[in-house]
Design a protein around this motif. Structure first.
Motif, PDB file in Angstrom:
ATOM      1  N   GLU A   1      86.261  47.063  64.170  1.00 50.44           N
ATOM      2  CA  GLU A   1      85.422  48.264  64.333  1.00 50.44           C
ATOM      3  C   GLU A   1      84.475  48.418  63.152  1.00 50.44           C
ATOM      4  OE1 GLU A   1      86.928  51.914  65.808  1.00 50.44           O
ATOM      5  OE2 GLU A   1      88.586  50.985  66.884  1.00 50.44           O
ATOM      6  N   LEU A   2      84.944  48.067  61.970  1.00 54.12           N
ATOM      7  CA  LEU A   2      84.089  48.140  60.783  1.00 54.12           C
ATOM      8  C   LEU A   2      82.904  47.191  60.928  1.00 54.12           C
ATOM      9  CD1 LEU A   2      85.225  48.221  57.078  1.00 54.12           C
ATOM     10  CD2 LEU A   2      83.504  46.585  57.795  1.00 54.12           C
ATOM     11  N   LEU A   3      83.173  45.953  61.334  1.00 53.33           N
ATOM     12  CA  LEU A   3      82.115  44.957  61.454  1.00 53.33           C
ATOM     13  C   LEU A   3      81.169  45.249  62.615  1.00 53.33           C
ATOM     14  CD1 LEU A   3      84.115  41.674  60.706  1.00 53.33           C
ATOM     15  CD2 LEU A   3      82.561  42.912  59.181  1.00 53.33           C
ATOM     16  N   ALA A   4      81.643  46.007  63.610  1.00 47.70           N
ATOM     17  CA  ALA A   4      80.797  46.367  64.740  1.00 47.70           C
ATOM     18  C   ALA A   4      79.836  47.501  64.397  1.00 47.70           C
ATOM     19  CB  ALA A   4      81.663  46.769  65.935  1.00 47.70           C
ATOM     20  N   ASP A   5      80.096  48.178  63.286  1.00 50.65           N
ATOM     21  CA  ASP A   5      79.236  49.285  62.865  1.00 50.65           C
ATOM     22  C   ASP A   5      77.970  48.721  62.202  1.00 50.65           C
ATOM     23  OD1 ASP A   5      78.391  51.852  62.504  1.00 50.65           O
ATOM     24  OD2 ASP A   5      80.001  52.460  61.154  1.00 50.65           O
ATOM     25  N   ASP A   6      77.044  49.595  61.900  1.00 54.24           N
ATOM     26  CA  ASP A   6      75.774  49.200  61.293  1.00 54.24           C
ATOM     27  C   ASP A   6      75.953  49.000  59.785  1.00 54.24           C
ATOM     28  OD1 ASP A   6      73.105  48.650  60.930  1.00 54.24           O
ATOM     29  OD2 ASP A   6      72.496  50.762  60.893  1.00 54.24           O
ATOM     30  N   VAL A   7      76.730  47.996  59.443  1.00 50.79           N
ATOM     31  CA  VAL A   7      77.080  47.712  58.050  1.00 50.79           C
ATOM     32  C   VAL A   7      76.258  46.521  57.548  1.00 50.79           C
ATOM     33  CG1 VAL A   7      78.941  46.975  56.492  1.00 50.79           C
ATOM     34  CG2 VAL A   7      79.430  48.582  58.335  1.00 50.79           C
ATOM     35  N   ASP A   8      75.714  46.655  56.344  1.00 48.30           N
ATOM     36  CA  ASP A   8      74.963  45.549  55.730  1.00 48.30           C
ATOM     37  C   ASP A   8      75.832  44.719  54.791  1.00 48.30           C
ATOM     38  OD1 ASP A   8      72.422  46.473  56.810  1.00 48.30           O
ATOM     39  OD2 ASP A   8      72.484  48.057  55.286  1.00 48.30           O
ATOM     40  N   LEU A   9      76.690  45.400  54.035  1.00 48.90           N
ATOM     41  CA  LEU A   9      77.477  44.769  52.975  1.00 48.90           C
ATOM     42  C   LEU A   9      78.934  45.200  53.089  1.00 48.90           C
ATOM     43  CD1 LEU A   9      77.800  43.317  50.136  1.00 48.90           C
ATOM     44  CD2 LEU A   9      77.187  45.532  49.117  1.00 48.90           C
TER      45      LEU A   9
END
Length: 346
Positions: free
Chosen positions: A57-65
């Motif tokens: 779920e974390l990686l599916a979010d709009d995360v850059d770093l």
């Protein structure tokens, strides 16, 4: 200012102490949240962020770093997922458990076109920055030997199971060892060989808790030591050259200040006590001097600023994946040296 949306893979001590405060301070980062498996703590300190139930779920979010700050034995697995998801990554030390893992992560990052940095924050300690300046100024002459210590007095086993269970990521060699090794390589480059003594000294310990590493360079030697039975500390840094010596006690205040909840800043942060100045005894322009040297200011903010610019401006990471590979090469050689009781060439 471009914002780098950042998430942590853990909000234990490292996330709370070493990462979140600087991500909050730096205007170029936006802390989105942390993966939290059981205890949900990050929103107590940062109410507007998310607590992710899974890494997916974390990686599916709009995360850059993504900051990979989980136990060492998980670094490779999680960092690989992060990189393959197209995210930039900062991985804590020890970078991985093997050289092969470190090299594979570096390769994936290059193929994916993302930044991969190792969190070697001790390069930005006040005492180390002072040592670096003394060496760069050449006031000791040609170096003969250096000795770095990261000693403690703590005979008790850690309550954290992953630190005391025999596994590829546990033990002082992969805990404090990477700090010492990275600092030595940062100052002097890669050694030509290593001789290592790695032991267990605490009662009932299953993991190594004492290291004595001798790094062999062409014209000088560097000894790196760490252990848990040092009530009266040696100088953290002792450097002898053909003109003089410099001795410096460990004095960086950042970790202790962060642990009691102090917030970092860009002014007075990382300022050591005056009584922890290093002693310089050398000859300059024909004159013998023996005096205490002011300590430079430390600040881990500089590391995060380096990560920011590496992503936004495509500059080199403040501590590169290749730096991490070199540290792992020395760690693997140390293990082989201890097992074979001989010098291992690098």
């Amino acid at each position: 200012m471009q914002k780098i949306k950042t998430a942590l893979l853990s909000y234990g001590m490292s996330g709370k102490v070493f990462h979140a405060p600087f991500l909050e301070l730096h205007p170029g980062f936006e802390l989105l949240g942390s993966w939290e498996r059981s205890k949900k703590l990050i929103q107590e300190d940062y109410p507007n962020v998310k607590s992710y139930p899974s890494i997916e779920e974390l990686l599916a979010d709009d995360v850059d770093l993504v900051i990979v700050n989980t136990p060492v034995g998980t670094h490779f697995e999680y960092a690989k997922k992060v990189l393959l998801a197209g995210k930039h990554a900062v991985v804590e030390k020890a970078f991985t458990t093997t050289v092969a893992e470190a090299e594979e992560l570096a390769k994936i990052a290059k193929e994916q076109g993302v930044k991969l940095a190792v969190f070697q924050n001790r390069r930005w300690d006040s005492d180390f920055k002072t040592i670096q300046k003394i060496i760069q100024e050449g006031v000791l002459g040609d170096l003969v030997e250096a000795e770095f210590h990261f000693d403690r007095y703590n005979p008790l086993l850690s309550p954290k199971a992953h630190k005391e269970t025999a596994n590829d990521g546990a033990g002082i060699l992969k805990d404090l060892g990477p700090h010492l090794i990275d600092q030595a390589v940062c100052l002097f480059g890669s050694p030509k060989g290593i001789f290592a003594d790695i032991r267990i000294t605490r009662e009932n310990s299953l993991v190594d808790d004492y290291i004595d590493l001798l790094l062999l360079y062409e014209d000088f030697r560097v000894r790196l030591k760490a252990g848990f039975f040092v009530r009266e500390a040696h100088p953290a840094y002792t450097i002898h050259g053909k003109k003089g010596s410099f001795l410096k006690p460990r004095g960086d205040v950042q970790e202790d200040d962060l642990k009691v909840g102090k917030k970092p800043n860009l002014d007075s942060w990382g300022t050591e006590s005056e009584d922890l100045k290093g002693l310089l005894h050398t000859e300059i322009d024909g004159k013998i001097i023996r005096e205490k040297i002011p300590t430079l200011q430390g600040n881990y903010y500089e590391y995060f600023d380096g990560v920011y610019h590496s992503i936004v401006n495509n500059t080199i990471e403040p501590v590169t994946a290749q730096d991490g590979v070199r540290v792992m090469q020395i760690i693997e050689a140390a293990i082989a040296s201890n097992a074979q009781q001989k010098v291992i060439s690098l």
